[in-house]
Structure formats: C-alpha cells, structure tokens
Design a protein around this motif. Structure first.
Motif, PDB file in Angstrom:
ATOM      1  N   HIS A 127       0.804  -1.214   0.000  1.00  0.00           N
ATOM      2  CA  HIS A 127       0.000   0.000   0.000  1.00  0.00           C
ATOM      3  C   HIS A 127       0.846   1.278   0.000  1.00  0.00           C
ATOM      4  O   HIS A 127       0.319   2.373   0.164  1.00  0.00           O
ATOM      5  CB  HIS A 127      -0.960   0.012   1.204  1.00  0.00           C
ATOM      6  CG  HIS A 127      -0.281  -0.038   2.537  1.00  0.00           C
ATOM      7  ND1 HIS A 127      -0.215  -1.179   3.279  1.00  0.00           N
ATOM      8  CD2 HIS A 127       0.359   0.920   3.246  1.00  0.00           C
ATOM      9  CE1 HIS A 127       0.433  -0.936   4.412  1.00  0.00           C
ATOM     10  NE2 HIS A 127       0.796   0.338   4.413  1.00  0.00           N
ATOM     11  N   SER A 128       2.149   1.148  -0.181  1.00  0.00           N
ATOM     12  CA  SER A 128       3.013   2.328  -0.200  1.00  0.00           C
ATOM     13  C   SER A 128       2.796   3.160  -1.462  1.00  0.00           C
ATOM     14  O   SER A 128       2.419   2.636  -2.516  1.00  0.00           O
ATOM     15  CB  SER A 128       4.489   1.911  -0.129  1.00  0.00           C
ATOM     16  OG  SER A 128       4.762   1.283   1.098  1.00  0.00           O
ATOM     17  N   LYS A 129       3.048   4.448  -1.349  1.00  0.00           N
ATOM     18  CA  LYS A 129       2.946   5.386  -2.470  1.00  0.00           C
ATOM     19  C   LYS A 129       4.204   6.245  -2.505  1.00  0.00           C
ATOM     20  O   LYS A 129       4.773   6.571  -1.462  1.00  0.00           O
ATOM     21  CB  LYS A 129       1.720   6.297  -2.333  1.00  0.00           C
ATOM     22  CG  LYS A 129       0.391   5.577  -2.204  1.00  0.00           C
ATOM     23  CD  LYS A 129      -0.068   4.987  -3.514  1.00  0.00           C
ATOM     24  CE  LYS A 129      -1.461   4.376  -3.378  1.00  0.00           C
ATOM     25  NZ  LYS A 129      -1.917   3.741  -4.632  1.00  0.00           N
ATOM     26  N   PHE A 130       4.598   6.632  -3.700  1.00  0.00           N
ATOM     27  CA  PHE A 130       5.794   7.448  -3.881  1.00  0.00           C
ATOM     28  C   PHE A 130       5.456   8.648  -4.760  1.00  0.00           C
ATOM     29  O   PHE A 130       4.830   8.499  -5.810  1.00  0.00           O
ATOM     30  CB  PHE A 130       6.903   6.641  -4.561  1.00  0.00           C
ATOM     31  CG  PHE A 130       7.367   5.440  -3.779  1.00  0.00           C
ATOM     32  CD1 PHE A 130       8.469   5.512  -2.954  1.00  0.00           C
ATOM     33  CD2 PHE A 130       6.677   4.228  -3.875  1.00  0.00           C
ATOM     34  CE1 PHE A 130       8.893   4.406  -2.229  1.00  0.00           C
ATOM     35  CE2 PHE A 130       7.104   3.109  -3.164  1.00  0.00           C
ATOM     36  CZ  PHE A 130       8.207   3.212  -2.332  1.00  0.00           C
ATOM     37  N   ALA A 131       5.904   9.833  -4.350  1.00  0.00           N
ATOM     38  CA  ALA A 131       5.707  11.036  -5.161  1.00  0.00           C
ATOM     39  C   ALA A 131       6.721  12.082  -4.740  1.00  0.00           C
ATOM     40  O   ALA A 131       7.059  12.195  -3.556  1.00  0.00           O
ATOM     41  CB  ALA A 131       4.292  11.585  -5.010  1.00  0.00           C
ATOM     42  N   LEU A 132       7.202  12.849  -5.716  1.00  0.00           N
ATOM     43  CA  LEU A 132       8.105  13.950  -5.374  1.00  0.00           C
ATOM     44  C   LEU A 132       7.334  15.076  -4.701  1.00  0.00           C
ATOM     45  O   LEU A 132       7.776  15.614  -3.690  1.00  0.00           O
ATOM     46  CB  LEU A 132       8.838  14.437  -6.619  1.00  0.00           C
ATOM     47  CG  LEU A 132       9.932  13.476  -7.116  1.00  0.00           C
ATOM     48  CD1 LEU A 132      10.498  13.939  -8.444  1.00  0.00           C
ATOM     49  CD2 LEU A 132      11.051  13.340  -6.083  1.00  0.00           C
ATOM     50  N   GLY A 133       6.203  15.479  -5.258  1.00  0.00           N
ATOM     51  CA  GLY A 133       5.312  16.395  -4.560  1.00  0.00           C
ATOM     52  C   GLY A 133       5.732  17.853  -4.506  1.00  0.00           C
ATOM     53  O   GLY A 133       4.982  18.688  -4.006  1.00  0.00           O
TER      54      GLY A 133
END
Length: 262
Positions: A127-133
C-alpha cells in the motif's frame, strides 16, 4: 542511542532506525532532522553496525518537509540556509560505507521520497505510495532527489516524475526499478531484517569499498573506475575478511566474516 523523533535499535550488527513522529506522518520537523543528523553520523562511524534499516512509525514512511515551517523562509539566502541544515544527514546516509535498506511502510512523499532514494535498497509494502510532490508547492525536488532518481529510472522518466508530480503505487515503483521488492505490510520489517542480516554477515569493508565506487560510477570514466578499483582492491587484500574468504574457499568451508582489517 535514541531520540524522541528518531529511534535506533542495534542488534546483531543491524541498526534499525525509525522515524518516530507518526501524528505528522513523520514529516521532517526540526527535532527529526537533528535526530537524523546525529544518528546517521554515529552509525556511519560505528564499526559494530554492518547494515542499516530505515523505516517510519505509523501510516507513513515520511511525508516530506514541514510545510508549516516554510512560511518562515522569506529570502533566497534563508531558503538556502534552510536546505543546508537538512543535508548533513542525507550525505551521511547516502555515503555510509555499509548497506542501507529503506523499509517504506506507507507514503514516501517529497523529501521522504528523496530520503528513500538515498538508501541502497527500497523494500515497500503493497500500500506504499511514492511522489516527489514539490511541483504542487512551486518548489524544486531536493535532498538529493534530482541526483538519485535518474539513477533509478533514467533521465526521461525522472523528468516526467519531477515535472508532473505523479504518484506511483508500489507496483509501479517496482516496475520502474525504484523498489527492490514489494511485500505485504505485515512482512515488511521481517523481510528488511532478513536482507540486513545477510549483509551484516557479509564482508563489510569490501561492500563499503564497492559502494563508494558505485556511488561515483555515473560520473567516472572507465579509466577512473579501473584506477579506483585497483586502489580499493589493495585495501581489501589487507582485511581479515579476505583471508577468511580464501581460507573457507580452500577448505570448502563456510566463511565467517567480521568486517575487520588485519
């Protein structure tokens, strides 16, 4: 070795470091940055530590910078000083001559994504998420994100992720080569410790020497790399681990590495 915002437990040569401000999704508070700076410096120089795991408590790995504190930055010089105060721990984390595993247990966003990328390996829960944001805040990716991300995914993909701020699922992150493995949440720390234990039983000095060259390999020519390999191999020849490896090979035995010099 512990801090309210950063907890560290060392056992069997493995240091498990936990970002410990779950109420703020482990965003980088002043206390956390100070704790990380102290902890990474200590682990870098602790010969008893032969592998490191970095994870977050609660629902997130790290939600990035403390956005509430951004309003205090009103000048370019102030922004530069703010960033410089955050880079010491990142350099120690990335340049530590021992394997570092990010166990990403939830969202890794902004600086949190950059911190995970600075580790040698990322193991993520499903359920992990990755984003620079950073794009949404009108800012530039920092904490080494612009250095490490292209090395994981290539330049075109890194630009696309930086310019769009698109969020990646753990499955997409694995497809892009960002995650080494994706596991069920309840298996995350167990798997990270399994991998760390393998490294902790390995020839630590040789791994550290190899890592120091690999970290520079994109900027080095073949001649540079050959010269660096010869230099560090000379060092590796002087280690007890080399002698133990040769002994075990000749005697058809399992080596016991200690991570020490002769």
């Amino acid at each position: 070795m512990s801090d309210q915002a950063v907890l560290t437990e060392i056992k069997n040569g493995v240091a498990a470091v936990t970002l410990n401000q779950p109420d703020s999704l482990n965003a980088l508070s002043i206390e956390m940055v100070k704790g990380l700076t102290r902890t990474m410096h200590e682990l870098k120089h602790d010969a008893s530590v032969r592998a490191v795991i970095l994870t977050g408590s609660g629902r997130a790995f790290c939600a990035g910078g403390n956005i509430k504190g951004f309003s205090n930055v009103t000048t370019a010089a102030g922004g530069r000083k703010y960033m410089q105060d955050h880079t010491d721990f990142l350099k120690d984390l990335a340049q530590m001559e021992k394997p570092v595993i990010a166990a990403v247990n939830g969202h890794a966003v902004g600086a949190g994504f950059s911190i995970a990328l600075a580790c040698d390996f990322i193991i993520a829960s499903h359920h992990s998420k990755f984003a620079l944001g950073f794009h949404k805040l009108g800012l530039v990716p920092d904490l080494g994100g612009l250095y490490h991300l292209p090395r994981f995914v290539g330049m075109a993909r890194a630009k696309e992720l930086a310019f769009s701020d698109r969020t990646l699922s753990s499955t997409e992150a694995k497809e892009y080569g960002i995650c080494l493995e994706v596991v069920e949440a309840e298996r995350l720390l167990e798997r990270a410790h399994e991998l760390a234990a393998t490294f902790a039983a390995s020839p630590t000095i040789a791994i550290g020497l190899a890592k120091s060259i690999l970290n520079q390999s994109f900027e080095s020519s073949l001649e540079d790399t050959l010269r660096q390999e010869a230099m560090v191999q000379g060092i590796a020849f002087t280690t007890e681990d080399h002698k133990e490896g040769v002994r075990a090979f000749l005697e058809k035995d399992k080596p016991t590495f200690t991570g020490t010099y002769s």
